[in-house]
Design a protein around this motif. Structure first.
Motif, PDB file in Angstrom:
ATOM      1  N   GLU A  44      59.390 -14.832  61.167  1.00 31.54           N
ATOM      2  CA  GLU A  44      59.285 -15.291  62.545  1.00 31.54           C
ATOM      3  C   GLU A  44      58.229 -16.386  62.615  1.00 31.54           C
ATOM      4  OE1 GLU A  44      59.493 -11.604  65.272  1.00 31.54           O
ATOM      5  OE2 GLU A  44      58.770 -10.895  63.327  1.00 31.54           O
ATOM      6  N   GLU A  45      58.250 -17.171  63.676  1.00 30.64           N
ATOM      7  CA  GLU A  45      57.276 -18.256  63.804  1.00 30.64           C
ATOM      8  C   GLU A  45      55.861 -17.704  63.958  1.00 30.64           C
ATOM      9  OE1 GLU A  45      57.917 -21.835  63.546  1.00 30.64           O
ATOM     10  OE2 GLU A  45      59.536 -20.729  62.572  1.00 30.64           O
ATOM     11  N   PHE A  46      55.663 -16.763  64.873  1.00 28.50           N
ATOM     12  CA  PHE A  46      54.362 -16.135  65.129  1.00 28.50           C
ATOM     13  C   PHE A  46      54.571 -14.654  65.420  1.00 28.50           C
ATOM     14  CE2 PHE A  46      53.408 -20.514  66.508  1.00 28.50           C
ATOM     15  CZ  PHE A  46      52.197 -20.726  65.882  1.00 28.50           C
ATOM     16  N   ALA A  47      53.502 -13.875  65.295  1.00 29.80           N
ATOM     17  CA  ALA A  47      53.534 -12.476  65.727  1.00 29.80           C
ATOM     18  C   ALA A  47      53.659 -12.440  67.244  1.00 29.80           C
ATOM     19  CB  ALA A  47      52.254 -11.770  65.295  1.00 29.80           C
ATOM     20  N   PRO A  48      54.389 -11.459  67.775  1.00 25.38           N
ATOM     21  CA  PRO A  48      54.490 -11.324  69.236  1.00 25.38           C
ATOM     22  C   PRO A  48      53.114 -11.082  69.859  1.00 25.38           C
ATOM     23  CG  PRO A  48      56.104  -9.921  68.121  1.00 25.38           C
ATOM     24  CD  PRO A  48      55.185 -10.459  67.069  1.00 25.38           C
ATOM     25  N   ALA A  49      52.942 -11.558  71.079  1.00 26.30           N
ATOM     26  CA  ALA A  49      51.661 -11.454  71.784  1.00 26.30           C
ATOM     27  C   ALA A  49      51.188 -10.013  71.899  1.00 26.30           C
ATOM     28  CB  ALA A  49      51.772 -12.098  73.165  1.00 26.30           C
ATOM     29  N   ASP A  50      52.110  -9.055  72.130  1.00 24.34           N
ATOM     30  CA  ASP A  50      51.686  -7.658  72.276  1.00 24.34           C
ATOM     31  C   ASP A  50      51.130  -7.096  70.968  1.00 24.34           C
ATOM     32  OD1 ASP A  50      54.385  -7.809  71.323  1.00 24.34           O
ATOM     33  OD2 ASP A  50      54.720  -5.719  71.877  1.00 24.34           O
ATOM     34  N   ILE A  51      51.673  -7.534  69.845  1.00 28.37           N
ATOM     35  CA  ILE A  51      51.157  -7.093  68.541  1.00 28.37           C
ATOM     36  C   ILE A  51      49.762  -7.667  68.319  1.00 28.37           C
ATOM     37  CG2 ILE A  51      51.469  -7.265  66.031  1.00 28.37           C
ATOM     38  CD1 ILE A  51      53.472  -5.366  67.297  1.00 28.37           C
ATOM     39  N   LEU A  52      49.598  -8.957  68.605  1.00 23.55           N
ATOM     40  CA  LEU A  52      48.277  -9.580  68.444  1.00 23.55           C
ATOM     41  C   LEU A  52      47.240  -8.875  69.314  1.00 23.55           C
ATOM     42  CD1 LEU A  52      49.342 -13.328  68.398  1.00 23.55           C
ATOM     43  CD2 LEU A  52      48.543 -11.971  66.449  1.00 23.55           C
ATOM     44  N   LYS A  53      47.619  -8.571  70.554  1.00 25.74           N
ATOM     45  CA  LYS A  53      46.692  -7.891  71.465  1.00 25.74           C
ATOM     46  C   LYS A  53      46.339  -6.505  70.927  1.00 25.74           C
ATOM     47  CE  LYS A  53      45.999  -6.577  76.249  1.00 25.74           C
ATOM     48  NZ  LYS A  53      46.530  -6.497  77.589  1.00 25.74           N
ATOM     49  N   GLU A  54      47.366  -5.759  70.489  1.00 30.95           N
ATOM     50  CA  GLU A  54      47.145  -4.408  69.954  1.00 30.95           C
ATOM     51  C   GLU A  54      46.217  -4.438  68.739  1.00 30.95           C
ATOM     52  OE1 GLU A  54      49.895  -1.307  67.474  1.00 30.95           O
ATOM     53  OE2 GLU A  54      50.783  -2.157  69.286  1.00 30.95           O
ATOM     54  N   MET A  55      46.336  -5.486  67.931  1.00 30.93           N
ATOM     55  CA  MET A  55      45.517  -5.597  66.724  1.00 30.93           C
ATOM     56  C   MET A  55      44.192  -6.319  66.992  1.00 30.93           C
ATOM     57  SD  MET A  55      48.433  -6.363  63.871  1.00 30.93           S
ATOM     58  CE  MET A  55      47.347  -6.014  62.484  1.00 30.93           C
ATOM     59  N   GLU A  56      43.964  -6.688  68.268  1.00 30.27           N
ATOM     60  CA  GLU A  56      42.753  -7.385  68.682  1.00 30.27           C
ATOM     61  C   GLU A  56      42.558  -8.689  67.917  1.00 30.27           C
ATOM     62  OE1 GLU A  56      39.547  -4.537  68.518  1.00 30.27           O
ATOM     63  OE2 GLU A  56      40.447  -3.300  70.085  1.00 30.27           O
ATOM     64  N   ILE A  57      43.653  -9.437  67.778  1.00 28.99           N
ATOM     65  CA  ILE A  57      43.627 -10.751  67.147  1.00 28.99           C
ATOM     66  C   ILE A  57      43.849 -11.778  68.246  1.00 28.99           C
ATOM     67  CG2 ILE A  57      44.783 -12.281  65.494  1.00 28.99           C
ATOM     68  CD1 ILE A  57      45.551  -9.744  63.900  1.00 28.99           C
ATOM     69  N   ASP A  58      42.854 -12.649  68.460  1.00 29.19           N
ATOM     70  CA  ASP A  58      42.929 -13.641  69.535  1.00 29.19           C
ATOM     71  C   ASP A  58      43.747 -14.865  69.155  1.00 29.19           C
ATOM     72  OD1 ASP A  58      41.321 -12.076  71.212  1.00 29.19           O
ATOM     73  OD2 ASP A  58      39.483 -12.954  70.386  1.00 29.19           O
ATOM     74  N   ASP A  59      43.699 -15.258  67.893  1.00 32.42           N
ATOM     75  CA  ASP A  59      44.343 -16.481  67.436  1.00 32.42           C
ATOM     76  C   ASP A  59      45.715 -16.150  66.838  1.00 32.42           C
ATOM     77  OD1 ASP A  59      45.101 -18.865  66.255  1.00 32.42           O
ATOM     78  OD2 ASP A  59      43.300 -19.059  65.022  1.00 32.42           O
TER      79      ASP A  59
END
Length: 135
Positions: A44-59
């Motif tokens: 995929e191009e990027f990780a989905p926003a909900d996954i990034l939020k769950e993993m506490e990744i801002d970028d």
């Protein structure tokens, strides 16, 4: 701009990333490869926003790959989806450009790390496995 006689070169496509990842998987030794038939690979191009939020990744460029599923040996539950490895193309390409590591080596590193989660491996074990499958 290309030079005469040289084709234009564009960023690797998701299909090219997938091919490199599948090649890395095919180099995994026994007994690992025997447990990978049910693992599904996604690019995929990027990780989905909900996954990034769950993993506490801002970028969104901060996550190159992700394993989802139960590690080998854990009892499956009714309704479990197959284990998956997600590779995130844009962060991979960004890391490739920043580090200068060959793309196939970078993808092998990320794939082995994510598959290592499938087997419940430690970081040290993942490095040993990566050395075994390095192209």
């Amino acid at each position: 701009m290309s030079h005469p006689g040289q084709p234009l070169r564009f960023a690797p496509t998701p299909q090219e990333i997938e091919t490199l990842a599948l090649e890395a998987l095919s180099r995994l030794p026994d007994p690992f490869n025997a447990h990978l038939s049910d693992v599904v690979l996604f690019v995929e191009e990027f990780a989905p926003a909900d996954i990034l939020k769950e993993m506490e990744i801002d970028d969104p460029f901060g996550l190159t790959g992700l394993y989802s599923g139960r590690p080998v040996g854990q009892e499956a539950q009714t309704g479990d989806v197959p284990p998956t490895v997600h590779l995130f193309r844009r962060p991979l390409l960004d890391e490739w450009v920043e580090t200068g590591v060959p793309l196939d080596a970078l993808i092998t590193h990320v794939v082995v790390h994510e598959i290592g989660h499938h087997f419940g491996l430690s970081d040290i074990d993942m490095h040993v496995l990566e050395d075994m499958v390095a192209s």
